[in-house]
Design a protein around this motif. Structure first.
Motif, PDB file in Angstrom:
ATOM      1  N   PRO A  86      -6.216 -13.948   7.513  1.00  0.00           N
ATOM      2  CA  PRO A  86      -4.884 -13.727   8.080  1.00  0.00           C
ATOM      3  C   PRO A  86      -4.418 -12.269   7.289  1.00  0.00           C
ATOM      4  CG  PRO A  86      -4.418 -15.614   6.696  1.00  0.00           C
ATOM      5  CD  PRO A  86      -5.788 -15.572   6.892  1.00  0.00           C
ATOM      6  N   PRO A  87      -4.038 -11.361   8.171  1.00  0.00           N
ATOM      7  CA  PRO A  87      -3.414 -10.266   7.510  1.00  0.00           C
ATOM      8  C   PRO A  87      -2.434 -10.460   6.259  1.00  0.00           C
ATOM      9  CG  PRO A  87      -2.556 -10.403   9.639  1.00  0.00           C
ATOM     10  CD  PRO A  87      -3.608 -11.289   9.645  1.00  0.00           C
ATOM     11  N   VAL A  88      -2.396 -10.049   5.358  1.00  0.00           N
ATOM     12  CA  VAL A  88      -1.537 -10.284   4.163  1.00  0.00           C
ATOM     13  C   VAL A  88      -1.117  -8.791   3.740  1.00  0.00           C
ATOM     14  CG1 VAL A  88      -1.198 -11.278   1.746  1.00  0.00           C
ATOM     15  CG2 VAL A  88      -2.526 -12.428   3.566  1.00  0.00           C
ATOM     16  N   TRP A  89       0.250  -8.378   3.366  1.00  0.00           N
ATOM     17  CA  TRP A  89       0.401  -7.142   2.867  1.00  0.00           C
ATOM     18  C   TRP A  89       0.591  -7.024   1.575  1.00  0.00           C
ATOM     19  CZ3 TRP A  89       4.256  -5.759   7.355  1.00  0.00           C
ATOM     20  CH2 TRP A  89       3.716  -5.540   8.833  1.00  0.00           C
ATOM     21  N   LYS A  90      -0.324  -7.450   0.846  1.00  0.00           N
ATOM     22  CA  LYS A  90      -0.290  -7.350  -0.734  1.00  0.00           C
ATOM     23  C   LYS A  90      -1.738  -7.156  -1.091  1.00  0.00           C
ATOM     24  CE  LYS A  90      -0.368 -12.335  -1.871  1.00  0.00           C
ATOM     25  NZ  LYS A  90       0.193 -13.286  -2.576  1.00  0.00           N
ATOM     26  N   GLY A  91      -1.879  -7.089  -2.527  1.00  0.00           N
ATOM     27  CA  GLY A  91      -3.410  -6.937  -2.878  1.00  0.00           C
ATOM     28  C   GLY A  91      -4.009  -5.734  -2.496  1.00  0.00           C
ATOM     29  N   GLU A  92      -3.498  -4.714  -2.430  1.00  0.00           N
ATOM     30  CA  GLU A  92      -3.954  -3.267  -1.733  1.00  0.00           C
ATOM     31  C   GLU A  92      -4.270  -2.146  -2.723  1.00  0.00           C
ATOM     32  OE1 GLU A  92      -1.752  -3.868   2.415  1.00  0.00           O
ATOM     33  OE2 GLU A  92      -0.579  -2.897   0.789  1.00  0.00           O
ATOM     34  N   VAL A  93      -4.009  -2.306  -4.083  1.00  0.00           N
ATOM     35  CA  VAL A  93      -4.206  -1.049  -4.859  1.00  0.00           C
ATOM     36  C   VAL A  93      -5.181  -1.587  -5.860  1.00  0.00           C
ATOM     37  CG1 VAL A  93      -3.011   0.370  -6.456  1.00  0.00           C
ATOM     38  CG2 VAL A  93      -1.922  -0.182  -4.627  1.00  0.00           C
ATOM     39  N   LEU A  94      -6.363  -0.893  -5.924  1.00  0.00           N
ATOM     40  CA  LEU A  94      -7.373  -1.054  -6.904  1.00  0.00           C
ATOM     41  C   LEU A  94      -7.365   0.114  -8.058  1.00  0.00           C
ATOM     42  CD1 LEU A  94     -10.169  -1.532  -4.138  1.00  0.00           C
ATOM     43  CD2 LEU A  94      -9.413  -3.418  -5.727  1.00  0.00           C
ATOM     44  N   GLN A  95      -7.295  -0.706  -9.325  1.00  0.00           N
ATOM     45  CA  GLN A  95      -7.223  -0.151 -10.643  1.00  0.00           C
ATOM     46  C   GLN A  95      -8.502   0.732 -11.009  1.00  0.00           C
ATOM     47  OE1 GLN A  95      -4.274   0.859 -11.607  1.00  0.00           O
ATOM     48  NE2 GLN A  95      -2.810  -0.874 -11.537  1.00  0.00           N
ATOM     49  N   PRO A  96      -8.620   1.757 -11.783  1.00  0.00           N
ATOM     50  CA  PRO A  96      -9.923   2.415 -12.359  1.00  0.00           C
ATOM     51  C   PRO A  96     -10.796   1.439 -12.631  1.00  0.00           C
ATOM     52  CG  PRO A  96      -8.129   3.770 -13.041  1.00  0.00           C
ATOM     53  CD  PRO A  96      -7.530   2.477 -12.307  1.00  0.00           C
ATOM     54  N   LEU A 110       4.239  -5.896  -8.996  1.00  0.00           N
ATOM     55  CA  LEU A 110       4.648  -4.612  -9.532  1.00  0.00           C
ATOM     56  C   LEU A 110       3.799  -3.641 -10.007  1.00  0.00           C
ATOM     57  CD1 LEU A 110       6.931  -2.289 -10.359  1.00  0.00           C
ATOM     58  CD2 LEU A 110       7.212  -3.638 -12.040  1.00  0.00           C
ATOM     59  N   ALA A 111       2.849  -4.157 -11.118  1.00  0.00           N
ATOM     60  CA  ALA A 111       1.842  -3.453 -11.752  1.00  0.00           C
ATOM     61  C   ALA A 111       0.507  -3.392 -11.257  1.00  0.00           C
ATOM     62  CB  ALA A 111       1.941  -3.684 -13.318  1.00  0.00           C
ATOM     63  N   ALA A 112       0.497  -3.981 -10.035  1.00  0.00           N
ATOM     64  CA  ALA A 112      -1.020  -4.108  -9.380  1.00  0.00           C
ATOM     65  C   ALA A 112      -1.831  -4.771 -10.324  1.00  0.00           C
ATOM     66  CB  ALA A 112      -1.261  -2.616  -8.887  1.00  0.00           C
ATOM     67  N   GLN A 113      -1.687  -5.751 -10.930  1.00  0.00           N
ATOM     68  CA  GLN A 113      -2.435  -6.327 -11.822  1.00  0.00           C
ATOM     69  C   GLN A 113      -3.328  -7.479 -11.451  1.00  0.00           C
ATOM     70  OE1 GLN A 113      -3.554  -4.792 -14.896  1.00  0.00           O
ATOM     71  NE2 GLN A 113      -2.376  -3.249 -14.044  1.00  0.00           N
ATOM     72  N   GLY A 114      -2.517  -8.219 -10.433  1.00  0.00           N
ATOM     73  CA  GLY A 114      -3.041  -9.488  -9.906  1.00  0.00           C
ATOM     74  C   GLY A 114      -4.763  -9.489  -9.499  1.00  0.00           C
ATOM     75  N   MET A 115      -5.012  -8.750  -8.429  1.00  0.00           N
ATOM     76  CA  MET A 115      -6.292  -8.782  -7.817  1.00  0.00           C
ATOM     77  C   MET A 115      -7.102  -7.952  -8.975  1.00  0.00           C
ATOM     78  SD  MET A 115      -7.395  -6.745  -4.139  1.00  0.00           S
ATOM     79  CE  MET A 115      -6.455  -5.154  -4.932  1.00  0.00           C
ATOM     80  N   ASN A 116      -6.699  -7.152  -9.487  1.00  0.00           N
ATOM     81  CA  ASN A 116      -7.629  -6.477 -10.452  1.00  0.00           C
ATOM     82  C   ASN A 116      -8.063  -7.219 -11.733  1.00  0.00           C
ATOM     83  OD1 ASN A 116      -7.623  -3.337  -9.410  1.00  0.00           O
ATOM     84  ND2 ASN A 116      -5.389  -4.005  -9.210  1.00  0.00           N
TER      85      ASN A 116
END
Length: 430
Positions: A48-58, A307-313
């Motif tokens: 299903p579409p989820v609007w989070k987990g969209e920013v990948l860090q270096p 906030l810091a886009a750390q979970g997925m990364n």
């Protein structure tokens, strides 16, 4: 829990990965590249579409490149983001973290839809990975010594066991596999939620993630492919519950008035009020990441404020380190697997803790709605901005390339209590 005797060598796969979110797919990519036979089990037939987990860090980009997933993301027009900028509600800059200062091959972030990131990982799975959708992991299988030796699965009403030398739990915050294996985690909810919008068009500053410190808390904006903009707005848990269209329009007017920097997005906001998702926000860390025969990765092991886009990364980092440890120890015998698991836990426990602390402190700075809390957050951000060394250090910590936690002296410099007399520190990306 299902128990039984497992004869030596009686396995259906080298590894069974439970869950095909980013953590599970990353693990399957990394482990498949070791030549291991991987069974990847996912209960949903379609994501299903989820609007989070969209920013990948270096740091994640380096892993995705090594697994072959990065070219697919770039071919699908992933947006390159060079900076993470904190701003006042009127748009005035407080602190800029420019990833270009770090050097390295990929000193930027990428944004794309979560489902597209999953698709690109899925397309990069090796031939030794066997992905089965619509499979519910009902139980874990243990031998007479209590070691996890597989899982019991249900598909189309039929139950069957999948035996493996290693089970990887990647089935999210409420992980059934974690619980059945005797591992634990205690999620704690933040006192707010995030309301996520997808708006047509892109903001003027289209190469950055903009995080605004406002009287209402956090507002975050970044571009997505195909001229779309993602906006997160901090809300109280019941702020717009049961709100009708008129109340939503009023809420939008109040938001724009309180955050003037969002003014150019006002028409798109009003048109897109019905297209929104309300996201709860949690923080937690599992006290242990492994037991004999099983490892936790991703949200089965930890959760942080987005906030810091750390979970997925961090989940991608879990998968990379687990594969590295297995490559070093091998998987042919139980002793080798257990050595690899101990090395994985030793290598990730401190990193997960440091990411957790960093993310929580950043969340407190940016989400406080009290006058004192906002004043303290603004002072810390301004103090970091004044020190080139602290800007570089903070950017490095956010990048996923490594971690050098701030110490007591650094905090005093941020607060303006001490001048920054330390020599500049130039991190070398790993």
């Amino acid at each position: 829990m299902t128990t039984g005797h497992t004869p030596a060598g009686a396995v259906d796969a080298d590894v069974v990965v439970c869950g095909a979110g980013v953590a599970g797919l990353a693990a399957a990519c990394a482990l498949g590249r070791l030549g291991l036979d991987v069974a990847l089990l996912e209960k949903n037939r379609r994501q299903p579409p989820v609007w989070k987990g969209e920013v990948l860090q270096p740091g994640s980009l380096n892993s995705l490149h090594s697994w072959g997933a990065l070219p697919a993301l770039e071919a699908r027009r992933a947006v390159r983001l060079n900076r993470l900028v904190t701003r006042r509600a009127d748009g005035a800059e407080l602190l800029t973290m420019d990833f270009g200062m770090l050097g390295g091959e990929r000193s930027w972030m990428l944004s794309h839809d979560y489902t597209t990131i999953l698709e690109c990982l899925g397309e990069s799975l090796g031939t030794t990975v066997h992905w089965q959708r619509g499979v519910l992991v009902k139980d874990v299988v243990k031998d007479g010594d209590g070691r996890v030796v597989g899982v019991r699965a249900v598909s189309d009403g039929s139950e069957y066991d999948v035996r493996a030398r290693l089970v990887v739990a990647a089935d999210g915050m409420s992980s059934r596999v974690r619980r059945l294996s005797g591992l634990s985690a205690s999620p704690v909810a933040y006192g707010h939620k995030l309301l996520s919008f997808e708006l047509p068009g892109t903001p003027d500053m289209d190469d950055e993630v903009s995080a605004y410190v406002t009287d209402r808390g956090l507002v975050m904006v970044y571009p997505l492919p195909d001229e779309r903009t993602r906006v997160y707005v901090q809300v109280a848990p019941d702020e717009i519950r049961s709100a009708d269209r008129a109340r939503l329009q009023q809420w939008c007017d109040e938001l724009i008035a309180g955050v003037p920097a969002l003014g150019p997005l006002a028409p798109a906001f009003k048109e897109g009020l019905d297209r929104r998702q309300l996201l709860p926000v949690w923080q937690y860390r599992a006290p242990s990441l492994v037991r004999p025969g099983i490892a936790l990765i991703g949200e089965a092991a930890h959760g942080v404020h987005p906030l810091a886009a750390q979970g997925m990364n961090t989940a991608i980092g879990d998968a990379r380190v687990l594969a590295d440890r297995l490559a070093g120890a091998g998987i042919t015998g139980r002793g080798a697997v257990d050595r690899a698991l101990r090395a994985y836990e030793a290598g990730r426990r401190d990193r997960i803790r440091d990411v957790h602390v960093m993310s929580h402190r950043a969340a407190r700075m940016m989400t406080s709605t009290s006058g004192l809390g906002r004043a303290l957050g603004l002072r810390l951000l301004s103090g970091t901005a004044r020190s080139a060394r602290l800007r570089r250090l903070t950017t490095y910590n956010m990048s996923g390339l490594g971690m050098r936690p701030l110490g007591t002296v650094d905090r005093l410099v941020q607060l303006g209590v001490l001048p920054d007399r330390k020599a500049p520190w130039l991190p070398v990306p790993k």
